[in-house]
Design a protein around this motif. Structure first.
Motif, PDB file in Angstrom:
ATOM      1  N   ARG A   1       0.806  -1.235  -0.131  1.00  0.00           N
ATOM      2  CA  ARG A   1       0.150  -0.040  -0.118  1.00  0.00           C
ATOM      3  C   ARG A   1       0.880   1.137   0.086  1.00  0.00           C
ATOM      4  N   ALA A   2       2.005   1.201   0.626  1.00  0.00           N
ATOM      5  CA  ALA A   2       2.834   2.365   1.077  1.00  0.00           C
ATOM      6  C   ALA A   2       3.511   2.519  -0.573  1.00  0.00           C
ATOM      7  N   LEU A   3       4.161   1.514  -1.025  1.00  0.00           N
ATOM      8  CA  LEU A   3       4.596   1.783  -2.242  1.00  0.00           C
ATOM      9  C   LEU A   3       3.783   2.111  -3.435  1.00  0.00           C
ATOM     10  N   ARG A   4       2.559   1.690  -3.471  1.00  0.00           N
ATOM     11  CA  ARG A   4       1.541   2.176  -4.446  1.00  0.00           C
ATOM     12  C   ARG A   4       1.190   3.592  -4.079  1.00  0.00           C
ATOM     13  N   GLU A   5       1.086   4.260  -2.930  1.00  0.00           N
ATOM     14  CA  GLU A   5       0.750   5.385  -2.541  1.00  0.00           C
ATOM     15  C   GLU A   5       1.955   6.604  -2.801  1.00  0.00           C
ATOM     16  N   THR A   6       3.021   6.102  -2.582  1.00  0.00           N
ATOM     17  CA  THR A   6       4.256   7.068  -2.545  1.00  0.00           C
ATOM     18  C   THR A   6       5.089   6.729  -3.580  1.00  0.00           C
ATOM     19  N   ARG A   7       5.317   5.677  -4.434  1.00  0.00           N
ATOM     20  CA  ARG A   7       6.261   5.301  -5.372  1.00  0.00           C
ATOM     21  C   ARG A   7       5.752   5.233  -6.884  1.00  0.00           C
ATOM     22  N   SER A   8       4.418   5.152  -6.708  1.00  0.00           N
ATOM     23  CA  SER A   8       3.686   4.720  -7.885  1.00  0.00           C
ATOM     24  C   SER A   8       4.127   3.400  -8.691  1.00  0.00           C
ATOM     25  N   ALA A   9       4.337   2.592  -7.789  1.00  0.00           N
ATOM     26  CA  ALA A   9       4.798   1.210  -8.123  1.00  0.00           C
ATOM     27  C   ALA A   9       3.559   0.599  -8.946  1.00  0.00           C
ATOM     28  N   GLY A  10       3.879  -0.429 -10.091  1.00  0.00           N
ATOM     29  CA  GLY A  10       2.996  -0.798 -10.891  1.00  0.00           C
ATOM     30  C   GLY A  10       2.112  -2.083  -9.997  1.00  0.00           C
ATOM     31  N   ARG A  11       2.169  -3.283 -10.862  1.00  0.00           N
ATOM     32  CA  ARG A  11       1.637  -4.368 -10.158  1.00  0.00           C
ATOM     33  C   ARG A  11       2.440  -4.848  -8.912  1.00  0.00           C
ATOM     34  N   CYS A  12       1.632  -5.116  -7.871  1.00  0.00           N
ATOM     35  CA  CYS A  12       2.054  -5.340  -6.605  1.00  0.00           C
ATOM     36  C   CYS A  12       1.663  -6.841  -5.882  1.00  0.00           C
ATOM     37  N   TYR A  13       2.526  -7.561  -5.579  1.00  0.00           N
ATOM     38  CA  TYR A  13       1.926  -9.031  -5.133  1.00  0.00           C
ATOM     39  C   TYR A  13       2.195  -9.270  -3.715  1.00  0.00           C
ATOM     40  N   GLY A  14       1.452  -9.423  -2.931  1.00  0.00           N
ATOM     41  CA  GLY A  14       1.729  -9.770  -1.577  1.00  0.00           C
ATOM     42  C   GLY A  14       1.572 -11.376  -1.514  1.00  0.00           C
ATOM     43  N   LEU A  15       2.690 -12.074  -1.126  1.00  0.00           N
ATOM     44  CA  LEU A  15       2.813 -13.575  -0.699  1.00  0.00           C
ATOM     45  C   LEU A  15       2.642 -13.889   0.721  1.00  0.00           C
ATOM     46  N   ASP A  16       1.782 -14.682   1.034  1.00  0.00           N
ATOM     47  CA  ASP A  16       1.983 -15.236   2.306  1.00  0.00           C
ATOM     48  C   ASP A  16       1.355 -16.602   2.341  1.00  0.00           C
ATOM     49  N   GLY A  17       1.711 -17.302   3.319  1.00  0.00           N
ATOM     50  CA  GLY A  17       1.350 -18.833   3.607  1.00  0.00           C
ATOM     51  C   GLY A  17       0.042 -18.889   4.559  1.00  0.00           C
ATOM     52  N   ALA A  18      -0.466 -17.886   5.152  1.00  0.00           N
ATOM     53  CA  ALA A  18      -1.372 -17.756   5.795  1.00  0.00           C
ATOM     54  C   ALA A  18      -2.830 -17.010   5.343  1.00  0.00           C
ATOM     55  N   PRO A  19      -3.906 -18.071   5.159  1.00  0.00           N
ATOM     56  CA  PRO A  19      -5.100 -17.473   4.405  1.00  0.00           C
ATOM     57  C   PRO A  19      -5.838 -16.598   5.299  1.00  0.00           C
ATOM     58  N   GLU A  20      -5.798 -16.334   6.590  1.00  0.00           N
ATOM     59  CA  GLU A  20      -6.506 -15.348   7.158  1.00  0.00           C
ATOM     60  C   GLU A  20      -5.832 -14.060   7.154  1.00  0.00           C
ATOM     61  N   MET A  21      -4.394 -14.307   7.301  1.00  0.00           N
ATOM     62  CA  MET A  21      -3.478 -12.906   6.926  1.00  0.00           C
ATOM     63  C   MET A  21      -3.934 -12.345   5.688  1.00  0.00           C
ATOM     64  N   LEU A  22      -4.123 -13.066   4.568  1.00  0.00           N
ATOM     65  CA  LEU A  22      -4.258 -12.688   3.283  1.00  0.00           C
ATOM     66  C   LEU A  22      -5.654 -12.088   3.267  1.00  0.00           C
ATOM     67  N   ARG A  23      -6.675 -12.727   3.778  1.00  0.00           N
ATOM     68  CA  ARG A  23      -8.136 -12.191   3.857  1.00  0.00           C
ATOM     69  C   ARG A  23      -8.132 -10.921   4.450  1.00  0.00           C
ATOM     70  N   ASN A  24      -7.338 -10.909   5.652  1.00  0.00           N
ATOM     71  CA  ASN A  24      -7.302  -9.315   6.157  1.00  0.00           C
ATOM     72  C   ASN A  24      -6.555  -8.325   5.329  1.00  0.00           C
ATOM     73  N   ALA A  25      -5.644  -8.762   4.683  1.00  0.00           N
ATOM     74  CA  ALA A  25      -4.836  -7.819   3.698  1.00  0.00           C
ATOM     75  C   ALA A  25      -5.662  -7.363   2.495  1.00  0.00           C
ATOM     76  N   ARG A  26      -6.521  -8.274   2.177  1.00  0.00           N
ATOM     77  CA  ARG A  26      -7.639  -7.666   0.866  1.00  0.00           C
ATOM     78  C   ARG A  26      -8.558  -7.002   1.584  1.00  0.00           C
TER      79      ARG A  26
END
Length: 227
Positions: free
Chosen positions: A54-79
């Motif tokens: 979120r920070a890289l998109r907001e401050t650096r205009s990054a393009g496609r960003c992917y967050g990888l995690d092994g914990a489904p609940e973490m990913l659900r919260n992140a979304r």
């Protein structure tokens, strides 16, 4: 208990936001150093709440960003924490990254790399997915020189890798990454009480707390994929 189970319980308890707040003290300085240019692809390993993307998109205009995690609940919260369509979240393992060869410009990982079951294989995978000249910014608070972190292993059921700074450099090179730099990023925001407040519940002496946060802080190792 495996990584997914451990961190799913953390996510269910809302501890992902607490992690974000604590990590941000040094993570923001690391993120500011990543040479992300507009439109470039970024992969965040062990993304947690997804705050780095979120920070890289907001401050650096990054393009496609992917967050990888092994914990489904973490990913659900992140979304739930973002409505940015350019940020995607993927469940996966560090030692078999679900990305094509030469498809990522920058990889970032904060306080997650040492959970890799096979850290050398993880570094090889990072080398594989990085485009020539791409960077890996690896930030950890749990490392050999930080003696104050050693007790952490006693409080978590997952086996963690505790490398020294030279071991990080050697492992990066073994995996085919050039080591562009390594340094300690101090945490200048965690409040350290006056001497009269010690010992506290967690710290016997103020000097130890100063060393932990102001001197040792976060170990940052920067790798670059050969051009």
């Amino acid at each position: 208990m495996n990584v997914a189970t451990e961190f799913d319980s953390w996510a269910a308890e809302g501890r992902d936001r607490g992690m974000e707040e604590r990590h941000w003290h040094t993570a923001k300085h690391v993120l500011a150093r990543i040479p992300v240019e507009a439109g470039e692809t970024v992969l965040d390993l062990g993304t947690g709440s997804g705050y780095a993307l979120r920070a890289l998109r907001e401050t650096r205009s990054a393009g496609r960003c992917y967050g990888l995690d092994g914990a489904p609940e973490m990913l659900r919260n992140a979304r739930d924490y973002t409505d940015d369509d350019a940020i995607g979240f993927v469940r996966g393992d560090f030692d078999a990254l679900p990305f094509a060869t030469d498809s990522v410009d920058h990889v970032f990982s904060m306080e997650a790399f040492y959970y890799a079951q096979n850290p050398i294989q993880t570094l090889r995978e990072i080398r594989r997915v990085l485009r020539p000249g791409g960077t890996f910014y690896c930030a950890v608070n749990y490392y050999e020189e930080n003696v104050h972190s050693h007790v952490w292993q006693e409080n978590i059921s997952i086996e963690m890798t505790r490398w020294s700074a030279p071991e990080y450099r050697d492992a990066f090179r073994e995996a085919g990454l050039f080591v562009a730099g390594q340094q300690n990023v101090p945490d200048t925001e965690t409040e350290i009480p006056d001497e009269s407040a010690f010992p506290t519940e967690e710290w016997e002496a103020r000097a130890a707390m100063v060393e932990r946060y102001r001197e040792l802080g976060t170990l940052l190792t920067v790798g670059v994929a050969p051009a």
